[in-house]
Design a protein around this motif. Structure first.
Motif, PDB file in Angstrom:
ATOM      1  N   GLY A  95       2.661  -0.390   9.412  1.00 48.02           N
ATOM      2  CA  GLY A  95       0.901   0.678   9.281  1.00 48.02           C
ATOM      3  C   GLY A  95       0.931   1.749   7.656  1.00 48.02           C
ATOM      4  N   ASP A  96       1.698   3.178   8.090  1.00 43.17           N
ATOM      5  CA  ASP A  96       1.926   3.797   6.451  1.00 43.17           C
ATOM      6  C   ASP A  96       1.878   2.841   5.391  1.00 43.17           C
ATOM      7  OD1 ASP A  96       1.643   5.662   8.430  1.00 43.17           O
ATOM      8  OD2 ASP A  96       3.507   6.579   8.863  1.00 43.17           O
ATOM      9  N   ALA A  97       2.987   2.478   5.238  1.00 45.04           N
ATOM     10  CA  ALA A  97       2.805   1.507   3.639  1.00 45.04           C
ATOM     11  C   ALA A  97       2.152   0.667   3.576  1.00 45.04           C
ATOM     12  CB  ALA A  97       4.167   0.639   3.924  1.00 45.04           C
ATOM     13  N   ASP A  98       1.098   0.103   4.284  1.00 44.31           N
ATOM     14  CA  ASP A  98      -0.174  -0.725   3.805  1.00 44.31           C
ATOM     15  C   ASP A  98      -1.617  -0.281   2.887  1.00 44.31           C
ATOM     16  OD1 ASP A  98      -2.237  -2.964   3.856  1.00 44.31           O
ATOM     17  OD2 ASP A  98      -2.715  -1.888   5.285  1.00 44.31           O
ATOM     18  N   ARG A  99      -1.567   1.433   4.488  1.00 44.42           N
ATOM     19  CA  ARG A  99      -2.181   2.425   4.133  1.00 44.42           C
ATOM     20  C   ARG A  99      -2.254   2.720   2.617  1.00 44.42           C
ATOM     21  NH1 ARG A  99      -2.486   6.924   6.633  1.00 44.42           N
ATOM     22  NH2 ARG A  99      -1.297   6.994   7.784  1.00 44.42           N
ATOM     23  N   ILE A 100      -0.829   3.292   1.896  1.00 44.40           N
ATOM     24  CA  ILE A 100      -0.880   3.878   1.078  1.00 44.40           C
ATOM     25  C   ILE A 100      -0.983   2.333   0.403  1.00 44.40           C
ATOM     26  CG2 ILE A 100       1.915   4.760  -0.233  1.00 44.40           C
ATOM     27  CD1 ILE A 100       2.277   5.828   2.276  1.00 44.40           C
ATOM     28  N   TRP A 101      -0.216   1.928  -0.079  1.00 42.02           N
ATOM     29  CA  TRP A 101      -0.498   0.515  -0.997  1.00 42.02           C
ATOM     30  C   TRP A 101      -1.836   0.526  -1.919  1.00 42.02           C
ATOM     31  CZ3 TRP A 101       1.577  -1.348  -4.448  1.00 42.02           C
ATOM     32  CH2 TRP A 101       0.979  -2.746  -5.374  1.00 42.02           C
ATOM     33  N   ARG A 102      -2.836   0.103  -0.312  1.00 48.79           N
ATOM     34  CA  ARG A 102      -4.177   0.370  -0.418  1.00 48.79           C
ATOM     35  C   ARG A 102      -4.948   1.526  -1.556  1.00 48.79           C
ATOM     36  NH1 ARG A 102      -6.747   0.527   3.735  1.00 48.79           N
ATOM     37  NH2 ARG A 102      -5.054   0.238   5.590  1.00 48.79           N
ATOM     38  N   ARG A 103      -4.198   2.464  -1.081  1.00 47.70           N
ATOM     39  CA  ARG A 103      -4.625   3.736  -2.289  1.00 47.70           C
ATOM     40  C   ARG A 103      -4.106   3.286  -3.242  1.00 47.70           C
ATOM     41  NH1 ARG A 103      -6.714   8.592  -1.212  1.00 47.70           N
ATOM     42  NH2 ARG A 103      -7.317   9.456  -3.366  1.00 47.70           N
ATOM     43  N   LEU A 104      -3.389   3.211  -3.338  1.00 46.81           N
ATOM     44  CA  LEU A 104      -2.059   3.570  -4.998  1.00 46.81           C
ATOM     45  C   LEU A 104      -2.405   2.663  -5.917  1.00 46.81           C
ATOM     46  CD1 LEU A 104       1.042   5.842  -3.377  1.00 46.81           C
ATOM     47  CD2 LEU A 104      -1.642   6.367  -4.915  1.00 46.81           C
ATOM     48  N   ALA A 105      -2.791   1.396  -5.370  1.00 52.70           N
ATOM     49  CA  ALA A 105      -2.086   0.164  -5.672  1.00 52.70           C
ATOM     50  C   ALA A 105      -2.923  -0.419  -6.749  1.00 52.70           C
ATOM     51  CB  ALA A 105      -2.568  -1.744  -4.625  1.00 52.70           C
ATOM     52  N   ARG A 106      -4.040   0.442  -7.522  1.00 53.20           N
ATOM     53  CA  ARG A 106      -4.791  -0.232  -8.547  1.00 53.20           C
ATOM     54  C   ARG A 106      -4.215   1.192  -9.337  1.00 53.20           C
ATOM     55  NH1 ARG A 106      -7.995   3.765  -5.644  1.00 53.20           N
ATOM     56  NH2 ARG A 106      -7.903   5.990  -6.519  1.00 53.20           N
ATOM     57  N   ASN A 107      -2.598   1.855  -9.475  1.00 48.37           N
ATOM     58  CA  ASN A 107      -1.724   2.949  -9.767  1.00 48.37           C
ATOM     59  C   ASN A 107      -0.837   2.049 -10.608  1.00 48.37           C
ATOM     60  OD1 ASN A 107      -3.193   5.455 -10.555  1.00 48.37           O
ATOM     61  ND2 ASN A 107      -2.676   4.721  -8.537  1.00 48.37           N
ATOM     62  N   PRO A 108      -0.241   1.905 -12.005  1.00 41.49           N
ATOM     63  CA  PRO A 108       0.731   1.303 -12.689  1.00 41.49           C
ATOM     64  C   PRO A 108       1.887   1.725 -12.418  1.00 41.49           C
ATOM     65  CG  PRO A 108      -0.768   2.479 -14.054  1.00 41.49           C
ATOM     66  CD  PRO A 108      -1.361   2.400 -13.020  1.00 41.49           C
ATOM     67  N   GLY A 109       2.821   1.111 -12.036  1.00 46.94           N
ATOM     68  CA  GLY A 109       4.196   1.569 -11.614  1.00 46.94           C
ATOM     69  C   GLY A 109       4.646   1.631 -10.179  1.00 46.94           C
ATOM     70  N   VAL A 110       3.650   1.377  -9.411  1.00 52.28           N
ATOM     71  CA  VAL A 110       3.555   1.336  -7.899  1.00 52.28           C
ATOM     72  C   VAL A 110       3.628   0.124  -7.062  1.00 52.28           C
ATOM     73  CG1 VAL A 110       2.431   2.081  -5.525  1.00 52.28           C
ATOM     74  CG2 VAL A 110       1.817   3.640  -7.843  1.00 52.28           C
ATOM     75  N   ARG A 111       5.032   0.315  -6.295  1.00 49.02           N
ATOM     76  CA  ARG A 111       5.720  -0.642  -5.929  1.00 49.02           C
ATOM     77  C   ARG A 111       6.210   0.100  -3.920  1.00 49.02           C
ATOM     78  NH1 ARG A 111      10.616  -2.048 -10.184  1.00 49.02           N
ATOM     79  NH2 ARG A 111      10.638  -0.269  -9.869  1.00 49.02           N
ATOM     80  N   VAL A 112       5.635  -0.611  -3.456  1.00 46.73           N
ATOM     81  CA  VAL A 112       5.993  -0.789  -2.323  1.00 46.73           C
ATOM     82  C   VAL A 112       7.236  -1.793  -1.061  1.00 46.73           C
ATOM     83  CG1 VAL A 112       5.494  -1.057   0.548  1.00 46.73           C
ATOM     84  CG2 VAL A 112       4.015   0.567  -1.641  1.00 46.73           C
ATOM     85  N   PHE A 113       8.256  -1.549  -0.901  1.00 45.82           N
ATOM     86  CA  PHE A 113       9.217  -3.227  -1.067  1.00 45.82           C
ATOM     87  C   PHE A 113       9.969  -2.714   0.263  1.00 45.82           C
ATOM     88  CE2 PHE A 113       9.337  -2.606  -5.277  1.00 45.82           C
ATOM     89  CZ  PHE A 113       9.309  -3.937  -5.933  1.00 45.82           C
ATOM     90  N   ASN A 114      10.045  -3.492   1.115  1.00 44.20           N
ATOM     91  CA  ASN A 114      10.673  -4.203   2.219  1.00 44.20           C
ATOM     92  C   ASN A 114      11.990  -3.589   1.649  1.00 44.20           C
ATOM     93  OD1 ASN A 114      12.168  -4.752   5.315  1.00 44.20           O
ATOM     94  ND2 ASN A 114       9.976  -6.174   5.267  1.00 44.20           N
ATOM     95  N   GLN A 115      12.624  -2.407   3.134  1.00 43.65           N
ATOM     96  CA  GLN A 115      13.584  -1.720   2.893  1.00 43.65           C
ATOM     97  C   GLN A 115      15.288  -2.664   3.108  1.00 43.65           C
ATOM     98  OE1 GLN A 115      12.921   2.423   3.428  1.00 43.65           O
ATOM     99  NE2 GLN A 115      14.008   2.005   5.522  1.00 43.65           N
ATOM    100  N   ALA A 116      14.696  -4.416   3.935  1.00 44.77           N
ATOM    101  CA  ALA A 116      15.776  -5.131   3.993  1.00 44.77           C
ATOM    102  C   ALA A 116      16.078  -5.755   2.787  1.00 44.77           C
ATOM    103  CB  ALA A 116      14.900  -6.154   5.528  1.00 44.77           C
ATOM    104  N   PHE A 117      15.074  -5.913   1.575  1.00 44.97           N
ATOM    105  CA  PHE A 117      15.745  -6.197   0.787  1.00 44.97           C
ATOM    106  C   PHE A 117      15.770  -5.549  -0.344  1.00 44.97           C
ATOM    107  CE2 PHE A 117      11.310  -9.102   2.238  1.00 44.97           C
ATOM    108  CZ  PHE A 117      12.273 -10.140   3.206  1.00 44.97           C
TER     109      PHE A 117
END
Length: 360
Positions: free
Chosen positions: A202-224
């Protein structure tokens, strides 16, 4: 196809049990035939077991089931309404296990996803190699069955229960402040970069939706995520150190002194995020100082020390090229694959981590 006793007053469901050997291109045709959205058909197929059609007369259900079986799906008929537990959905990442089989694996991925071979290879070559998303375990099994044996190592993770890592650079102050407000307790460094680990879905999704327009922002599943273990220091006079390095890192006893002299030096590659803490504790317990370094996004440099003309042609160089020849930095999967091709063609190749890019 499973058989169910027939009664004239009963209705029947057609249940997709697995994608089987079917091509993804059938989804559009099935959707048109049933008058369903393509997305609904795709969900039924790739999140199997799942109902595709409900409350049909037995003859219609049997006819549909026979047709779908001919198309490669694994389906059966059950008395309506069929009670099915919702399948857990998984994301899947793939790592190259055998470079010699990578092209064959790319063909299999392309066939399974209904994309071009170039698109399939791009998925493999782009860390962390996510090739499937939001699919059921039986779909993962069907996918794995189509791959050349030993070609890839697959990692699966439930996106809803996984933890996530945020990597961001060059964030404006307003965006950094927004992240701080969304994640109470997070301490931000005194620069424009931002790394936050162990985020919920939930937190990752909220942050991604807020920051996705910024170049260089990446969110990854830690399992990978994958890490290298770097040897920082150890007592070369302690006989237990050599035994520990052999046991933990697979370094032959005869080579331990040479490895210790190179410190800091990488002694393990590709450690999974979930295993990092255990590995570090294992070294610490044996008196060895090590550091875990995130390796998933580190670029690699290949240096061709010697090569016949056919090998040089693989990198666009002529037989008169000056050697050693240093190639531009590549992602780890691309470097591994190119190195394997060069060596197969008779080249001698060195590989090392590319130095970090300098800030402009």
């Amino acid at each position: 196809m499973r058989s169910v006793d027939w009664r004239g007053d009963l209705r029947f469901d057609v249940i997709v049990r697995s994608v089987g050997s079917a091509s993804p291109n059938i989804a559009a045709a099935i959707a048109a035939g049933l008058g369903l959205p393509v997305e609904a058909v795709v969900a039924s197929i790739y999140r199997a077991p799942s109902p595709l059609a409900r409350a049909l007369p037995r003859s219609a259900a049997d006819a549909m089931c026979a047709l779908l079986c001919e198309l490669g799906l694994v389906v059966d008929v059950d008395v309506s309404p069929t009670a099915l537990e919702p399948a857990v959905t998984l994301d899947v990442a793939a790592e190259i296990a055998d470079p010699a089989l990578t092209e064959a694996a790319g063909l299999a991925i392309a066939d399974f996803l209904g994309v071009s071979v170039d698109e399939a290879m791009e998925l493999l070559m782009t860390p962390p190699g996510i090739v499937l998303g939001n699919v059921s375990p039986v779909t993962v099994a069907a996918f794995e069955a189509r791959l050349p044996q030993g070609a890839l190592e697959l990692t699966t993770a439930d996106p809803l229960t996984s933890r996530y890592a945020l990597f961001a650079g060059d964030l404006p102050p307003s965006e950094r402040a927004a992240v701080a407000s969304m994640l109470p307790g997070v301490v931000l460094a005194d620069d424009t970069s931002l790394v936050v680990m162990d985020l919920s879905h939930g937190d990752a999704d909220r942050i991604w939706r807020r920051l996705a327009r910024n170049p260089g922002v990446r969110v990854f599943n830690q399992a990978f995520l994958r890490y290298d273990v770097q040897l920082d220091a150890a007592d070369s006079d302690d006989p237990g150190v050599a035994a520990a390095l052999e046991e933990l890192a697979g370094i032959p006893l005869d080579d331990c002194d040479s490895v210790l002299a190179l410190a800091p030096v990488t002694i393990e590659n590709g450690v999974r995020h979930a295993d990092v803490e255990t590995r570090l504790k294992a070294y610490a317990a044996r008196g060895i100082s090590v550091t875990a370094r995130l390796a998933s996004f580190v670029e690699h440099v290949l240096v061709v020390e010697s090569a016949p003309p056919p090998a040089l042609a693989l990198v666009g160089a002529s037989g008169t090229a000056v050697l050693p020849l240093q190639l531009p930095p590549l992602s780890l999967p691309r470097a591994r694959l190119l190195r394997a091709r060069l060596e197969q063609a008779g080249a001698d190749v060195l590989q090392y981590d590319a130095p970090p890019a300098r800030a402009a």
